[in-house]
Design an enzyme around this catalytic site. Structure first.
Site, PDB file in Angstrom:
ATOM      1  N   ASP A 100       0.880  -1.167   0.000  1.00 32.39           N
ATOM      2  CA  ASP A 100       0.000   0.000   0.000  1.00 32.39           C
ATOM      3  C   ASP A 100       0.914   1.211   0.000  1.00 32.39           C
ATOM      4  O   ASP A 100       1.179   1.814   1.032  1.00 32.39           O
ATOM      5  CB  ASP A 100      -0.908  -0.029   1.230  1.00 32.39           C
ATOM      6  CG  ASP A 100      -2.004   1.024   1.151  1.00 32.39           C
ATOM      7  OD1 ASP A 100      -2.199   1.597   0.065  1.00 32.39           O
ATOM      8  OD2 ASP A 100      -2.655   1.268   2.173  1.00 32.39           O
ATOM      9  N   ARG A 108       5.241   2.519   3.903  1.00 32.45           N
ATOM     10  CA  ARG A 108       5.174   1.374   4.809  1.00 32.45           C
ATOM     11  C   ARG A 108       6.545   0.968   5.356  1.00 32.45           C
ATOM     12  O   ARG A 108       6.617   0.400   6.445  1.00 32.45           O
ATOM     13  CB  ARG A 108       4.543   0.173   4.086  1.00 32.45           C
ATOM     14  CG  ARG A 108       3.160   0.456   3.537  1.00 32.45           C
ATOM     15  CD  ARG A 108       2.171   0.854   4.628  1.00 32.45           C
ATOM     16  NE  ARG A 108       0.899   1.322   4.074  1.00 32.45           N
ATOM     17  CZ  ARG A 108      -0.047   1.891   4.789  1.00 32.45           C
ATOM     18  NH1 ARG A 108       0.110   2.071   6.084  1.00 32.45           N
ATOM     19  NH2 ARG A 108      -1.171   2.294   4.224  1.00 32.45           N
ATOM     20  N   ARG A 168      -3.573  12.808  -0.653  1.00 27.71           N
ATOM     21  CA  ARG A 168      -3.376  11.555  -1.374  1.00 27.71           C
ATOM     22  C   ARG A 168      -3.855  11.663  -2.817  1.00 27.71           C
ATOM     23  O   ARG A 168      -3.480  10.841  -3.667  1.00 27.71           O
ATOM     24  CB  ARG A 168      -4.127  10.417  -0.676  1.00 27.71           C
ATOM     25  CG  ARG A 168      -3.673  10.168   0.750  1.00 27.71           C
ATOM     26  CD  ARG A 168      -4.654   9.296   1.508  1.00 27.71           C
ATOM     27  NE  ARG A 168      -4.758   7.961   0.951  1.00 27.71           N
ATOM     28  CZ  ARG A 168      -5.643   7.061   1.350  1.00 27.71           C
ATOM     29  NH1 ARG A 168      -6.530   7.361   2.307  1.00 27.71           N
ATOM     30  NH2 ARG A 168      -5.667   5.856   0.814  1.00 27.71           N
ATOM     31  N   LYS A 198      -7.759   3.349  -7.002  1.00 26.70           N
ATOM     32  CA  LYS A 198      -8.678   3.322  -5.862  1.00 26.70           C
ATOM     33  C   LYS A 198      -9.194   4.735  -5.593  1.00 26.70           C
ATOM     34  O   LYS A 198      -8.597   5.710  -6.079  1.00 26.70           O
ATOM     35  CB  LYS A 198      -7.985   2.747  -4.632  1.00 26.70           C
ATOM     36  CG  LYS A 198      -6.736   3.528  -4.163  1.00 26.70           C
ATOM     37  CD  LYS A 198      -6.042   2.759  -3.055  1.00 26.70           C
ATOM     38  CE  LYS A 198      -4.906   3.571  -2.476  1.00 26.70           C
ATOM     39  NZ  LYS A 198      -4.129   2.816  -1.484  1.00 26.70           N
ATOM     40  N   HIS A 199     -10.340   4.893  -4.914  1.00 28.63           N
ATOM     41  CA  HIS A 199     -11.199   3.941  -4.238  1.00 28.63           C
ATOM     42  C   HIS A 199     -12.529   3.989  -4.962  1.00 28.63           C
ATOM     43  O   HIS A 199     -13.279   4.961  -4.810  1.00 28.63           O
ATOM     44  CB  HIS A 199     -11.378   4.308  -2.772  1.00 28.63           C
ATOM     45  CG  HIS A 199     -10.091   4.449  -2.003  1.00 28.63           C
ATOM     46  ND1 HIS A 199      -9.323   5.592  -2.019  1.00 28.63           N
ATOM     47  CD2 HIS A 199      -9.434   3.560  -1.206  1.00 28.63           C
ATOM     48  CE1 HIS A 199      -8.262   5.421  -1.232  1.00 28.63           C
ATOM     49  NE2 HIS A 199      -8.294   4.196  -0.733  1.00 28.63           N
ATOM     50  N   HIS A 211     -12.462   4.371   7.385  1.00 30.99           N
ATOM     51  CA  HIS A 211     -11.817   3.556   8.412  1.00 30.99           C
ATOM     52  C   HIS A 211     -12.660   3.557   9.693  1.00 30.99           C
ATOM     53  O   HIS A 211     -12.575   2.625  10.497  1.00 30.99           O
ATOM     54  CB  HIS A 211     -10.419   4.093   8.741  1.00 30.99           C
ATOM     55  CG  HIS A 211      -9.432   3.921   7.629  1.00 30.99           C
ATOM     56  ND1 HIS A 211      -9.316   4.828   6.606  1.00 30.99           N
ATOM     57  CD2 HIS A 211      -8.519   2.944   7.383  1.00 30.99           C
ATOM     58  CE1 HIS A 211      -8.377   4.434   5.778  1.00 30.99           C
ATOM     59  NE2 HIS A 211      -7.871   3.288   6.217  1.00 30.99           N
ATOM     60  N   ASP A 284     -11.380  -2.799  -0.328  1.00 28.20           N
ATOM     61  CA  ASP A 284     -10.592  -2.055   0.648  1.00 28.20           C
ATOM     62  C   ASP A 284     -10.527  -2.919   1.916  1.00 28.20           C
ATOM     63  O   ASP A 284     -11.193  -3.957   2.026  1.00 28.20           O
ATOM     64  CB  ASP A 284     -11.242  -0.701   0.923  1.00 28.20           C
ATOM     65  CG  ASP A 284     -10.231   0.348   1.389  1.00 28.20           C
ATOM     66  OD1 ASP A 284      -9.107  -0.045   1.777  1.00 28.20           O
ATOM     67  OD2 ASP A 284     -10.573   1.545   1.365  1.00 28.20           O
TER      68      ASP A 284
END
Length: 989
Positions: A100, A108, A168, A198-199, A211, A284
């Site tokens: 990701d 990450r 983003r 995405k998304h 989230h 997701d």
């Protein structure tokens, strides 16, 4: 989903051996139990670790759950490499490893290079930079053992209160988001890594975080088609491979109160049936609160039934697997559906793992291989490009560009992030930059203000939207030149804020990170590397404040359009003029018209566009095309070598346009060919056939059965040009062909093929016997320029390649070559021309593609020249300037003018050149003036020179690789369309 009916994304699977893919996938599928098939559809999330006990624990979970893939979360490069190597060894079927990484591995893995978030890159228009970015991330992924990147984020961020997308996103304009996302995704997939947009169907217009809850999207279908769905539509049209479905409440498409990720109306009816997506669909994260926002209990079953292929990050993968298996056994979910999806995942594993070279690095070397010099240069270029400058005083910024400020104060408001290394670099360049922290005590602030007033320039770094001393800075700006750089969300501070009215300019840096601060400071440094300086900040005038079009109201581009306008946008995305060229060039690659290309545009004294796109072969792991990549120019040779050579000799009085062939080549006396005039050769009015297959004399006539060439398909035949098919089962005649060079066989035709010096005489004999029909009527023929070559060589006393090198290329400094491998160029620097399965039985690379020129040892009047676009541009500029280069008149002005204005009766040719047509179909842009001349090349090249507009357009590609039968560049009219965009570009300037 049978193998025959399965459709896979065209770009990602364009060059996969489908037979081997089917065989491998079927073999694996037949060995899997129901639980193992379901396991291939589940991708748990784990944290990387190099601890043996922790890895052992994960191995047990992986075996128990039959995992098909893994998404790693936060860790370090070495940890992920160690764990990944061990898990792959333990897995019977290769694991799909995902990242990701919207801004690279650093998102990450914290010891990897950090790149800008998309918003910073969203206001620049360099599609090639984004493509290179994608290719570099792909390289790093392959080193780590990653196959999928959950990027790019193609959400159109039109809600300023969006808590989860924001920086983003590439921005608020759907066309710009589409264009930049597409460039990045193509870079990823050309580098062998699956991109995932995405998304879906669009998370940009929410004020809630999926989230934490199920966000609500209130837009109508019409608005979503214009805005949210537009980038996804372009991504799908490009044949790219992955999409992630979001957890959103979208009543425009799903009236039931369920998440979009669990909606068949959205994931199947909209995404697959209406929009035509055939790739891999990921949910997701299934541990997110948003997916539980509806009434669904069995999330995994619902997600698969809705149309998803891979279930990402469930909180309990084992329980989800068992739940799905039980649903299949109850008949609530089709076992065939599971098999279909498993087979599809296996196809992707073949494409991304089995068919690719394993480039994984060891744990010991991973950091060194990730952090290359080229990677660091690209990183610097991206950070520089991520800056947006709102300019109030152009003179100040011009002075900065000239590096005229030798003493600068850096006032830092907030916790300092500017790296000390950048300050040292400035000192080494003779620029004194003094860092001054804004004090919290009022008594100290007055002292700092007095100190700052003595500097010729103050650079202010605002690291937060909080605690800005607006009144003090406003007073400072009244007496001292101040440029403000802001390292936070642009939604929280506008460059048009009243207290900034007297600043000289405002720079949006978007993120409070050392790399962004270094990019701002490096603007002052004359020693900044050229690669980085080339990516200067995006500039907008003060009236075009970047925040003026930020979310709050829909941009003009997002308002409803007529259907015809929408179709036009699907090609150009409504972009800036350079972006339109980028977009169409990339579209040619996506359509399979060519693996890669170069485009060079010169206008009225300067180069206005010079870019390269795609790869050398279009195959997995193929190197990217660079500006220095050399192409086989094919018939462009006629326009920039043979015709100028004739011009030179006409200017010297050694040739006459009315002279006959026999006047210069006595061996053609008493033949119809000998009576042809030079003017007729140059205008293609000689009456000669288009060509002669000289190479047939190289083949032993008793070495094959039946005919060598046929004009319909036959068993074992190889398709050639047009309707011709060739019999490859022959041997060469040893009289003319040898496998090694020698004094008797000095001419190299290809790798391991050398021709007798006497074969040239054989070719001349056949040329002298050629039939001449209907002279003075236009009939394009390579034989005309073969005769012109013989004449130039006879009159000048030199081989054509030596004559043009000495008389033309050297005076203008043009790096153009016949037989480039013999001139010291590496094979890797040359784009391959074709995969010749008939005559030469090899990939033709570095040797001329044209058989006639090849039979002459690579030096032909009709073809044989190699070069890159900018070097070709030099010869075009020589012609545009009517033979003058700098202060030297290389070719007489009157001769150039005569050649470029004398036309045939059909108005289709000038002397030695193709031209703009006054009527009918034209090979040029419609905007080209009637004075425009140039030439097309068989390998996918062209040049056009417009004296009236003072415009040069050069396009080079290898559209013939791997097959000459590829006519898409012609069918799609890509060269004239790109030429037209060149006119739009210069008109916009």
């Amino acid at each position: 989903m049978s193998q025959d009916s399965l459709h896979l994304p065209s770009h990602l699977f364009a060059r996969v051996d489908t037979l081997q893919m089917h065989l491998w996938a079927d073999s694996v599928l037949s060995s899997l139990s129901l639980e193992e098939q379901i396991g291939q559809l589940i991708m748990p999330i784990i944290y990387p670790s190099s601890d043996s006990l922790q890895i052992g624990h994960v191995e047990e979970r992986m075996a128990r759950g039959h995992w098909g893939g893994i998404l790693y979360q936060k860790g370090l490069l070495r940890e992920q490499v160690v764990m990944n190597h061990r898990l792959q060894r333990q897995s019977r079927i290769p694991l799909l490893i995902a990242l990701d990484g919207e801004w690279g591995l650093y998102m990450r893995l914290k010891d990897a290079p950090r790149y800008p978030r998309n918003m910073g890159l969203g206001r620049q228009s360099n599609g090639r930079l984004l493509y290179d970015y994608g290719r570099e991330i792909a390289r790093q992924c392959r080193l780590v053992g990653i196959h999928i990147n959950f990027a790019p984020d193609v959400d159109v961020n039109i809600n300023p209160k969006n808590p989860v997308i924001g920086t983003r996103s590439f921005g608020e304009d759907p066309q710009r988001v589409a264009s930049l996302s597409l460039s990045y995704a193509l870079g990823l997939e050309d580098g062998g890594i699956l991109s995932v947009a995405k998304h879906f169907p669009g998370h940009g217009d929410t004020n809630e975080d999926s989230h934490k809850t199920l966000p609500f999207v209130s837009a109508s279908r019409e608005r979503m088609q214009e805005v949210e769905l537009f980038p996804f539509a372009q991504y799908i049209q490009a044949g790219l491979g992955g999409i992630m479905t979001a957890h959103l409440r979208v009543p425009a498409y799903e009236p039931e109160p369920i998440p979009s990720s669990l909606s068949g109306r959205i994931c199947t009816q909209l995404l697959r049936e209406e929009m035509g997506f055939s790739g891999l669909t990921f949910t997701d994260g299934l541990e997110m609160k948003g997916v539980f926002g509806g009434k669904t209990v069995d999330i995994g079953v619902a997600a698969l039934r809705a149309g998803n292929d891979i279930l990402l990050g469930p909180s309990d993968p084992d329980a989800m697997l068992q739940s799905i298996a039980e649903a299949v056994r109850r008949g609530d979910l089709s076992a065939d559906l599971i098999r279909q999806k498993c087979l599809k995942v296996l196809y992707y594993k073949y494409r991304l793992i089995i068919s690719q070279r394993d480039e994984r690095a060891s744990a010991a070397e991973i950091k060194q291989l990730i952090w290359t010099r080229e990677a660091e240069q690209l990183q610097s270029s991206l950070w520089s490009a991520s800056l947006t400058a709102a300019i109030r005083d152009a003179k100040t910024f011009e002075e900065i560009e000239r590096k005229g400020y030798k003493r600068v104060a850096l006032l830092e408001v907030g916790k300092s992030i500017a790296p000390q290394s950048s300050l040292k670099a400035l000192a080494a360049s003779g620029i004194r930059l003094e860092r001054i922290a804004w004090p919290s005590q009022t008594s100290e602030q007055a002292k700092v203000m007095a100190r700052l007033s003595s500097y010729p320039l103050v650079l202010v770094h605002l690291y937060s939207s909080q605690g800005i001393p607006t009144q003090s800075l406003s007073r400072l700006m009244a007496t001292t030149p101040v440029v403000v750089a802001y390292f936070a969300s642009p939604y929280r501070l506008s460059a048009s804020a009243p207290w900034l009215a007297k600043s000289k300019g405002f720079i949006y840096a978007y993120e409070a990170v050392p790399e962004a601060a270094e990019a701002v400071v490096s603007l002052l440094d004359p020693a900044t590397p050229a690669q980085t300086r080339a990516q200067s900040p995006t500039r907008v005038e003060d009236k075009d404040d970047p925040t003026a079009q930020m979310p709050g109201a829909l941009p003009e581009s997002a308002k409803p359009r007529r259907e015809a306008d929408q179709r036009a946008l699907s090609k150009s995305f409504g972009l800036s003029h350079p972006e339109r060229i980028d977009s169409l060039a990339l579209e040619g690659i996506q359509e399979g018209a060519y693996p890669g290309c170069q485009i060079f545009i010169w206008h009225r004294g300067r180069t206005v566009y010079n870019k390269a796109f795609g790869t050398l072969t279009g195959e997995l792991g193929s190197p990217a095309v660079e500006l220095s990549t050399v192409y086989d120019l094919a018939s462009v040779t006629k326009a920039i070598a043979t015709t100028p050579a004739v011009m030179l000799l006409v200017g010297q009085g050694k040739l006459r346009l009315e002279g006959r062939v026999s006047s210069y080549l006595p061996e053609f006396a008493h033949t119809p060919v000998g009576a042809i005039r030079l003017r007729e050769l140059l205008l293609h009015q000689s009456g000669l056939a288009p060509g002669i297959n000289f190479y047939t004399d190289l083949i032993a006539p008793d070495s094959y059965e039946g005919a060598l060439l046929r004009y319909r398909p036959f068993d074992g035949g190889i398709p050639l040009v047009g309707r011709a098919w060739g019999n490859p089962n022959f041997r060469f005649d040893s009289t003319f062909v040898a496998r090694r060079p020698s004094p008797e066989y000095p001419l190299q035709m290809a790798e391991g093929l050398y021709l007798s010096a006497h074969f040239r005489d054989k070719m001349i004999e056949r040329l002298a016997e050629a039939e001449v029909r209907r002279r003075k009527r236009y009939r394009y023929s390579d034989l005309n320029f073969l005769l012109l070559q013989l004449i130039v060589e006879r009159v000048s006393g030199e081989p054509l390649d030596q004559f043009v090198q000495r008389s033309l290329f050297s005076p203008v400094g043009a790096a153009l070559y016949y037989n480039p491998l013999q001139r010291g160029l590496s094979r890797e620097s040359i784009a391959p021309a074709q995969r010749d399965s008939f005559l030469r039985k090899q990939i033709v690379r570095g040797y001329v593609d044209d058989e006639t020129a090849a039979c002459l040892g690579g030096v032909g009047g009709n073809a044989g020249l190699f070069g890159n676009a900018s070097e070709v541009g030099k010869m075009c500029l020589l012609l545009l300037r009517q033979g003058k280069w700098q202060s030297k008149q290389v070719i007489p002005r009157s001769v150039v003018r005569r050649f470029t204005t004398t036309s045939n009766t059909e108005k289709t040719r000038f002397l030695g050149f193709d031209r703009q047509r006054p009527r009918g179909t034209t090979p040029t842009a419609e905007s080209a003036s009637l004075q425009t001349y140039g030439h097309l090349g068989f390998t996918g090249t062209c040049i056009w020179i417009d004296p009236k507009q003072e415009l040069i357009f050069v396009f080079l590609s290898n559209r013939t690789y791997p097959s000459r039968g590829n006519s898409k560049i012609i069918d799609l009219r890509l060269r004239p369309m790109l030429h037209e965009l060149a006119y739009e570009l210069v008109r916009s300037r």
